[in-house]
Design a protein around this motif. Sequence first.
Motif, PDB file in Angstrom:
ATOM      1  N   LEU A   7       0.861  -1.191   0.000  1.00 41.64           N
ATOM      2  CA  LEU A   7       0.000   0.000   0.000  1.00 41.64           C
ATOM      3  C   LEU A   7       0.897   1.240   0.000  1.00 41.64           C
ATOM      4  N   ILE A   8       0.470   2.293  -0.695  1.00 45.26           N
ATOM      5  CA  ILE A   8       1.219   3.552  -0.696  1.00 45.26           C
ATOM      6  C   ILE A   8       0.284   4.658  -0.183  1.00 45.26           C
ATOM      7  N   VAL A   9       0.790   5.465   0.725  1.00 40.37           N
ATOM      8  CA  VAL A   9      -0.009   6.602   1.203  1.00 40.37           C
ATOM      9  C   VAL A   9       0.817   7.883   1.089  1.00 40.37           C
ATOM     10  N   HIS A  10       0.130   8.993   0.855  1.00 42.53           N
ATOM     11  CA  HIS A  10       0.761  10.321   0.817  1.00 42.53           C
ATOM     12  C   HIS A  10       0.052  11.155   1.875  1.00 42.53           C
ATOM     13  N   LEU A  11       0.799  11.719   2.788  1.00 42.96           N
ATOM     14  CA  LEU A  11       0.206  12.385   3.956  1.00 42.96           C
ATOM     15  C   LEU A  11      -0.015  13.886   3.768  1.00 42.96           C
ATOM     16  N   GLY A  12      -0.014  14.353   2.517  1.00 42.69           N
ATOM     17  CA  GLY A  12      -0.390  15.739   2.265  1.00 42.69           C
ATOM     18  C   GLY A  12       0.767  16.719   2.258  1.00 42.69           C
ATOM     19  N   ASP A  13       0.416  17.989   2.026  1.00 48.18           N
ATOM     20  CA  ASP A  13       1.379  19.031   1.685  1.00 48.18           C
ATOM     21  C   ASP A  13       2.086  18.674   0.380  1.00 48.18           C
ATOM     22  N   HIS A  14       1.249  18.483  -0.638  1.00 42.77           N
ATOM     23  CA  HIS A  14       1.757  18.304  -2.001  1.00 42.77           C
ATOM     24  C   HIS A  14       2.398  19.608  -2.464  1.00 42.77           C
TER      25      HIS A  14
ATOM     26  N   TRP B 207       2.527  16.933 -11.364  1.00 45.14           N
ATOM     27  CA  TRP B 207       3.006  16.031 -10.318  1.00 45.14           C
ATOM     28  C   TRP B 207       1.990  14.941 -10.022  1.00 45.14           C
ATOM     29  N   ALA B 208       0.697  15.264 -10.146  1.00 53.18           N
ATOM     30  CA  ALA B 208      -0.325  14.234  -9.910  1.00 53.18           C
ATOM     31  C   ALA B 208      -0.200  13.119 -10.953  1.00 53.18           C
ATOM     32  N   ALA B 209       0.085  13.498 -12.191  1.00 50.71           N
ATOM     33  CA  ALA B 209       0.253  12.478 -13.251  1.00 50.71           C
ATOM     34  C   ALA B 209       1.447  11.584 -12.945  1.00 50.71           C
ATOM     35  N   ALA B 210       2.510  12.164 -12.370  1.00 54.55           N
ATOM     36  CA  ALA B 210       3.679  11.351 -12.014  1.00 54.55           C
ATOM     37  C   ALA B 210       3.331  10.371 -10.892  1.00 54.55           C
TER      38      ALA B 210
ATOM     39  N   ILE C  66      -5.954  21.315  -5.977  1.00 61.15           N
ATOM     40  CA  ILE C  66      -5.224  20.087  -5.629  1.00 61.15           C
ATOM     41  C   ILE C  66      -6.137  18.872  -5.791  1.00 61.15           C
ATOM     42  N   ARG C  67      -7.359  18.990  -5.277  1.00 62.52           N
ATOM     43  CA  ARG C  67      -8.312  17.884  -5.419  1.00 62.52           C
ATOM     44  C   ARG C  67      -8.553  17.561  -6.892  1.00 62.52           C
ATOM     45  N   GLY C  68      -8.704  18.610  -7.702  1.00 61.43           N
ATOM     46  CA  GLY C  68      -8.964  18.408  -9.130  1.00 61.43           C
ATOM     47  C   GLY C  68      -7.825  17.654  -9.806  1.00 61.43           C
ATOM     48  N   ALA C  69      -6.583  18.033  -9.450  1.00 56.14           N
ATOM     49  CA  ALA C  69      -5.424  17.367 -10.052  1.00 56.14           C
ATOM     50  C   ALA C  69      -5.348  15.905  -9.616  1.00 56.14           C
ATOM     51  N   LEU C  70      -5.592  15.650  -8.332  1.00 56.35           N
ATOM     52  CA  LEU C  70      -5.530  14.277  -7.812  1.00 56.35           C
ATOM     53  C   LEU C  70      -6.659  13.436  -8.405  1.00 56.35           C
ATOM     54  N   ASP C  71      -7.847  14.022  -8.483  1.00 53.86           N
ATOM     55  CA  ASP C  71      -8.975  13.307  -9.099  1.00 53.86           C
ATOM     56  C   ASP C  71      -8.658  12.973 -10.553  1.00 53.86           C
ATOM     57  N   GLY C  72      -8.054  13.953 -11.256  1.00 53.79           N
ATOM     58  CA  GLY C  72      -7.729  13.743 -12.668  1.00 53.79           C
ATOM     59  C   GLY C  72      -6.752  12.597 -12.866  1.00 53.79           C
ATOM     60  N   ALA C  73      -5.903  12.368 -11.865  1.00 52.32           N
ATOM     61  CA  ALA C  73      -4.935  11.261 -11.957  1.00 52.32           C
ATOM     62  C   ALA C  73      -5.480   9.996 -11.284  1.00 52.32           C
ATOM     63  N   ARG C  74      -6.754  10.025 -10.906  1.00 52.02           N
ATOM     64  CA  ARG C  74      -7.437   8.886 -10.258  1.00 52.02           C
ATOM     65  C   ARG C  74      -6.745   8.446  -8.974  1.00 52.02           C
ATOM     66  N   ILE C  75      -6.316   9.440  -8.204  1.00 48.12           N
ATOM     67  CA  ILE C  75      -5.693   9.160  -6.911  1.00 48.12           C
ATOM     68  C   ILE C  75      -6.748   9.378  -5.833  1.00 48.12           C
ATOM     69  N   ARG C  76      -6.924   8.392  -4.991  1.00 49.14           N
ATOM     70  CA  ARG C  76      -7.984   8.415  -3.980  1.00 49.14           C
ATOM     71  C   ARG C  76      -7.641   9.399  -2.872  1.00 49.14           C
ATOM     72  N   ILE C  77      -8.505  10.402  -2.691  1.00 49.72           N
ATOM     73  CA  ILE C  77      -8.324  11.393  -1.625  1.00 49.72           C
ATOM     74  C   ILE C  77      -9.241  11.017  -0.467  1.00 49.72           C
ATOM     75  N   MET C  78      -8.709  11.023   0.744  1.00 48.67           N
ATOM     76  CA  MET C  78      -9.534  10.738   1.920  1.00 48.67           C
ATOM     77  C   MET C  78      -9.630  12.008   2.772  1.00 48.67           C
ATOM     78  N   GLU C  79     -10.840  12.423   3.026  1.00 50.80           N
ATOM     79  CA  GLU C  79     -11.074  13.560   3.925  1.00 50.80           C
ATOM     80  C   GLU C  79     -12.180  13.162   4.872  1.00 50.80           C
ATOM     81  N   ASN C  80     -11.807  12.762   6.077  1.00 44.21           N
ATOM     82  CA  ASN C  80     -12.758  12.272   7.078  1.00 44.21           C
ATOM     83  C   ASN C  80     -13.516  11.057   6.548  1.00 44.21           C
ATOM     84  N   GLU C  81     -12.752  10.137   5.986  1.00 46.15           N
ATOM     85  CA  GLU C  81     -13.349   8.931   5.431  1.00 46.15           C
ATOM     86  C   GLU C  81     -12.587   7.717   5.916  1.00 46.15           C
ATOM     87  N   ALA C  82     -13.273   6.588   5.899  1.00 40.46           N
ATOM     88  CA  ALA C  82     -12.628   5.320   6.230  1.00 40.46           C
ATOM     89  C   ALA C  82     -13.063   4.280   5.206  1.00 40.46           C
ATOM     90  N   GLU C  83     -12.126   3.424   4.840  1.00 41.29           N
ATOM     91  CA  GLU C  83     -12.417   2.412   3.828  1.00 41.29           C
ATOM     92  C   GLU C  83     -11.931   1.060   4.317  1.00 41.29           C
TER      93      GLU C  83
END
Length: 296
Positions: A88-95, A111-114, A140-157
Amino acid sequence: MPLITRRALLASAGAGFFVAASGGAYAGLIEPGLMLNVTEYRLTPPGWPEDLPLSIAVIADVHVCEPFVPMSRVKRIVETVNALKPDLIVHLGDHEATYRFVSARVPPNEWAAAYADLSAPLGLYTILGNHDWWHNADTIRGALDGARIRIMENEAELIEHRGRRFWLGGLGDQLAHLFDRRRRMGEDDLPATLAQIRTKDPMVMLVHEPDIFDEMPARVSLTLAGHTHGGQIYVPGVPNPFIPRDYRGRFRYGHVVEEGRHMIISGGIGMSGLPVRFGVPPEIVMVRLGNEPAVA
Ligand SMILES: [Fe+2]
């Protein structure tokens, strides 16, 4: 009284200049621009099954910008993480970077595409940090969404892994809105995030700032945090103006255990405030939970 000669004075002044210049070059160029450590933690915190191995590569606080963390650096991060072959890979923010020394922005879409090249069986998850909010959270959300990177904001999966399951949670940022030195408002909602937990499966929680650890229940086996950059400039015993007083002993960096609860704080990769790092080399954190079951 011994008198210092002019030659000795010039020699010592030259040596002093050399030390200052090389120290500056190290803190401004070598440590932040060239180094990229992999820091490994092996642990089985309370609530995590001993026989459920899970490897998590943690990227934090990249603060992408020219000239300090350009796209070539982002690509090296991606290659380094992929070579670790984490589950699993996680990114803890401050992109993003928001400090005054930025000479040019790297478009978030780049950078989101990378990051979309990051590869792990359980995927890539990210949260947002304070600088992402202070730059522009929607961008930032738009760029991450565009690269299909899952953003979590007060969510659990609930994630399936080796025929078992675990929860991955991600909090909204605790410093999203900074009105002045004293007035701040976060986007974090820990109760709402925990309310989504419907099973007894173990949990890992992603947070940007480590402060929330005081409120984290023992139900969460491991909290992963960033934000501090380990102080960014760290000399043991020397007070650091970048680190809030409350953090110094507790939440600056590394593996924190309090009342049986575990948190790992990454020193991150990039910079904020000043474009220097000293004594806290940029790092990818590799967390290995549990152990491989013994073969009968
Ligand atoms: Fe931060």
